[in-house]
Scaffold this motif. Structure first.
Motif, PDB file in Angstrom:
ATOM      1  N   ILE A 167       0.835  -1.203   0.000  1.00 42.11           N
ATOM      2  CA  ILE A 167       0.000   0.000   0.000  1.00 42.11           C
ATOM      3  C   ILE A 167       0.870   1.252   0.000  1.00 42.11           C
ATOM      4  O   ILE A 167       2.098   1.166   0.002  1.00 42.11           O
ATOM      5  N   ASP A 168       0.226   2.418   0.000  1.00 42.52           N
ATOM      6  CA  ASP A 168       0.972   3.673  -0.136  1.00 42.52           C
ATOM      7  C   ASP A 168       1.911   3.938   1.038  1.00 42.52           C
ATOM      8  O   ASP A 168       2.986   4.500   0.861  1.00 42.52           O
ATOM      9  N   ASP A 169       1.502   3.562   2.230  1.00 44.10           N
ATOM     10  CA  ASP A 169       2.336   3.794   3.412  1.00 44.10           C
ATOM     11  C   ASP A 169       3.071   2.504   3.751  1.00 44.10           C
ATOM     12  O   ASP A 169       2.477   1.571   4.289  1.00 44.10           O
ATOM     13  N   PRO A 170       4.382   2.440   3.452  1.00 44.74           N
ATOM     14  CA  PRO A 170       5.113   1.187   3.691  1.00 44.74           C
ATOM     15  C   PRO A 170       5.432   0.925   5.151  1.00 44.74           C
ATOM     16  O   PRO A 170       5.948  -0.145   5.480  1.00 44.74           O
ATOM     17  N   THR A 171       5.122   1.876   6.044  1.00 41.45           N
ATOM     18  CA  THR A 171       5.466   1.705   7.455  1.00 41.45           C
ATOM     19  C   THR A 171       4.358   1.024   8.254  1.00 41.45           C
ATOM     20  O   THR A 171       4.543   0.754   9.440  1.00 41.45           O
ATOM     21  N   VAL A 172       3.194   0.785   7.629  1.00 42.43           N
ATOM     22  CA  VAL A 172       2.100   0.110   8.332  1.00 42.43           C
ATOM     23  C   VAL A 172       1.686  -1.133   7.559  1.00 42.43           C
ATOM     24  O   VAL A 172       1.990  -1.285   6.370  1.00 42.43           O
ATOM     25  N   CYS A 173       0.984  -2.019   8.225  1.00 44.65           N
ATOM     26  CA  CYS A 173       0.617  -3.304   7.651  1.00 44.65           C
ATOM     27  C   CYS A 173      -0.269  -3.145   6.418  1.00 44.65           C
ATOM     28  O   CYS A 173      -1.288  -2.440   6.463  1.00 44.65           O
ATOM     29  N   PRO A 174       0.075  -3.800   5.312  1.00 44.73           N
ATOM     30  CA  PRO A 174      -0.739  -3.704   4.097  1.00 44.73           C
ATOM     31  C   PRO A 174      -2.067  -4.439   4.192  1.00 44.73           C
ATOM     32  O   PRO A 174      -2.922  -4.277   3.320  1.00 44.73           O
ATOM     33  N   CYS A 175      -2.262  -5.235   5.237  1.00 44.93           N
ATOM     34  CA  CYS A 175      -3.534  -5.944   5.418  1.00 44.93           C
ATOM     35  C   CYS A 175      -4.486  -5.191   6.344  1.00 44.93           C
ATOM     36  O   CYS A 175      -5.671  -5.051   6.047  1.00 44.93           O
ATOM     37  N   CYS A 176      -3.963  -4.710   7.492  1.00 47.61           N
ATOM     38  CA  CYS A 176      -4.853  -4.090   8.484  1.00 47.61           C
ATOM     39  C   CYS A 176      -4.445  -2.678   8.881  1.00 47.61           C
ATOM     40  O   CYS A 176      -5.116  -2.057   9.699  1.00 47.61           O
ATOM     41  N   GLY A 177      -3.353  -2.161   8.325  1.00 44.49           N
ATOM     42  CA  GLY A 177      -2.956  -0.780   8.596  1.00 44.49           C
ATOM     43  C   GLY A 177      -2.362  -0.535   9.968  1.00 44.49           C
ATOM     44  O   GLY A 177      -2.187   0.620  10.369  1.00 44.49           O
ATOM     45  N   SER A 178      -2.018  -1.582  10.709  1.00 47.29           N
ATOM     46  CA  SER A 178      -1.466  -1.417  12.055  1.00 47.29           C
ATOM     47  C   SER A 178       0.047  -1.221  12.009  1.00 47.29           C
ATOM     48  O   SER A 178       0.720  -1.588  11.040  1.00 47.29           O
ATOM     49  N   ARG A 179       0.592  -0.676  13.090  1.00 55.62           N
ATOM     50  CA  ARG A 179       2.030  -0.504  13.193  1.00 55.62           C
ATOM     51  C   ARG A 179       2.709  -1.847  13.421  1.00 55.62           C
ATOM     52  O   ARG A 179       2.110  -2.772  13.970  1.00 55.62           O
ATOM     53  N   PRO A 180       3.980  -1.948  13.061  1.00 53.94           N
ATOM     54  CA  PRO A 180       4.713  -3.190  13.330  1.00 53.94           C
ATOM     55  C   PRO A 180       5.062  -3.311  14.804  1.00 53.94           C
ATOM     56  O   PRO A 180       5.169  -2.301  15.515  1.00 53.94           O
ATOM     57  N   VAL A 181       5.244  -4.533  15.255  1.00 51.39           N
ATOM     58  CA  VAL A 181       5.745  -4.760  16.606  1.00 51.39           C
ATOM     59  C   VAL A 181       7.269  -4.741  16.589  1.00 51.39           C
ATOM     60  O   VAL A 181       7.920  -4.314  17.544  1.00 51.39           O
ATOM     61  N   ALA A 182       7.849  -5.210  15.494  1.00 45.57           N
ATOM     62  CA  ALA A 182       9.300  -5.255  15.319  1.00 45.57           C
ATOM     63  C   ALA A 182       9.559  -5.601  13.863  1.00 45.57           C
ATOM     64  O   ALA A 182       8.625  -5.819  13.080  1.00 45.57           O
ATOM     65  N   SER A 183      10.831  -5.636  13.477  1.00 42.56           N
ATOM     66  CA  SER A 183      11.182  -6.114  12.145  1.00 42.56           C
ATOM     67  C   SER A 183      12.003  -7.383  12.286  1.00 42.56           C
ATOM     68  O   SER A 183      12.495  -7.711  13.369  1.00 42.56           O
TER      69      SER A 183
END
Length: 344
Positions: free
Chosen positions: A196-212
């Motif tokens: 999706i347009d914002d690569p910093t959030v989940c492309p499925c649910c739009g949530s922030r990552p817990v870690a990488s």
């Protein structure tokens, strides 16, 4: 890594070239997600200062796994809604935009009942009992606050259990929406999930990552994936790049060192001088069994010490909102001095 070490960090462009031109696929949540998390949490609990809480989290993950095996049909967005999300560069199951199916509360109450049968310490048992009698309005208010990233209205005591139910619900949503596509005539419909347009959030649910997580398997070896804090999806994100401001300058890494000078290399904090945020990074090449949420939870000391440097946590973990365990600074490991970025 010592204070005198000098390491040249590759640029994101160099890493992308080395990883190959083809974009890494999304890694959607697998059926064993929660079971693997439970196993990792139990392993990390051995001899840990947070042992009781890690074992509580392991019990919670195991109950999530058992419930996920039980079928439950959910209301899914129609193909038009999925297409509109794709056209707008948005996640089709965005946690704040997707209408929550009340069935998530059933998931929560079943989870609470299952946890009531688990061997829990008294504080956890009292917490489970209090949540068992909570009304729908309270649960919906808490869910909204949690999905918003921990709004002021959030009750930190109940957050882990509510977060666990929401995780279970969104994993089901992702799996069922993908399964509907797999059953369809793929020539007439697009996959429901893509970048999706914002690569910093989940492309499925739009949530922030817990870690990488840096992976070592197959075509994704050496690539970094961000791990969703809600639905467990992992998506590719280039290394040495801030997950908050997306900048590539002033990136350094912090890690814990024990009293004997041994470095905890499996988990690091990627720190950005530009925006003052950090996100943990777990490395499969250092420990094959790392699990983003579990290892994030077990390295709270790293959060405490990086926080003392004035950096703000970018990752979100529903199980970390319960409060800060009593991890004394006198006996806690020290941070490994950050390397000189050299040519970066």
């Amino acid at each position: 890594m010592t204070a005198s070490s000098t390491i040249r960090l590759m640029t994101p462009e160099e890493i992308a070239v080395g990883a190959g031109a083809r974009a890494a696929p999304l890694r959607l949540p697998e059926p064993g997600l929660f079971a693997e998390r439970a196993l990792r949490l139990r392993h990390l609990a051995e001899g840990h200062a947070m042992r009781d809480y890690l074992l509580f989290a392991a019990e919670l993950a195991q109950r999530q796994h058992e419930q996920l095996k039980q079928p439950r049909t959910l209301v899914l967005p129609n193909e038009l809604a999925v297409g509109e999300a794709a056209a707008g560069g948005l996640a089709p199951l965005d946690a704040l935009r997707h209408a929550r199916d009340p069935v998530w509360r059933e998931e929560l109450r079943e989870l609470v009942q299952a946890m009531a049968q688990a061997p829990l310490p008294e504080p956890a048992r009292l917490l489970v009992q209090s949540l068992a009698t909570a009304d729908d309005d309270f649960l919906e208010q808490q869910a909204q606050a949690l999905l918003a990233g921990g709004a002021p209205a959030l009750d930190p005591a109940t957050a882990p259990l509510i977060g666990a139910a929401l995780q279970l619900h969104w994993v089901r949503l992702v799996q069922q929406l993908q399964a509907r596509y797999e059953r369809s005539d793929k020539t007439e419909s697009l996959p429901p999930f893509s970048y999706i347009d914002d690569p910093t959030v989940c492309p499925c649910c739009g949530s922030r990552p817990v870690a990488s997580m840096t992976r070592i398997s197959g075509e994704t070896s050496g690539q970094r994936f961000l791990a969703c804090s809600l639905c467990g999806t992992q998506w590719h994100y280039v290394r040495i790049k801030c997950t908050h401001c997306q900048g590539t300058k002033g990136i350094s890494f912090q890690q814990l060192v024990d009293e004997d000078g041994k470095k905890a290399e499996a988990v690091q904090a990627e720190c950005c001088e530009t925006c003052g945020h950090y996100l943990k990074q777990v490395h499969m090449e250092k420990d094959l069994q790392v699990e983003p949420l579990a290892d994030d939870l077990a390295t709270l000391t790293l959060d405490l010490l990086v926080g003392e440097l004035g950096l703000v946590r970018q990752g979100f973990n529903p199980l970390l909102i319960l409060g800060e365990p009593d991890v004394g600074h006198d006996s806690a490991p020290a941070l490994d001095p950050p390397p000189d970025p050299g040519g970066h």
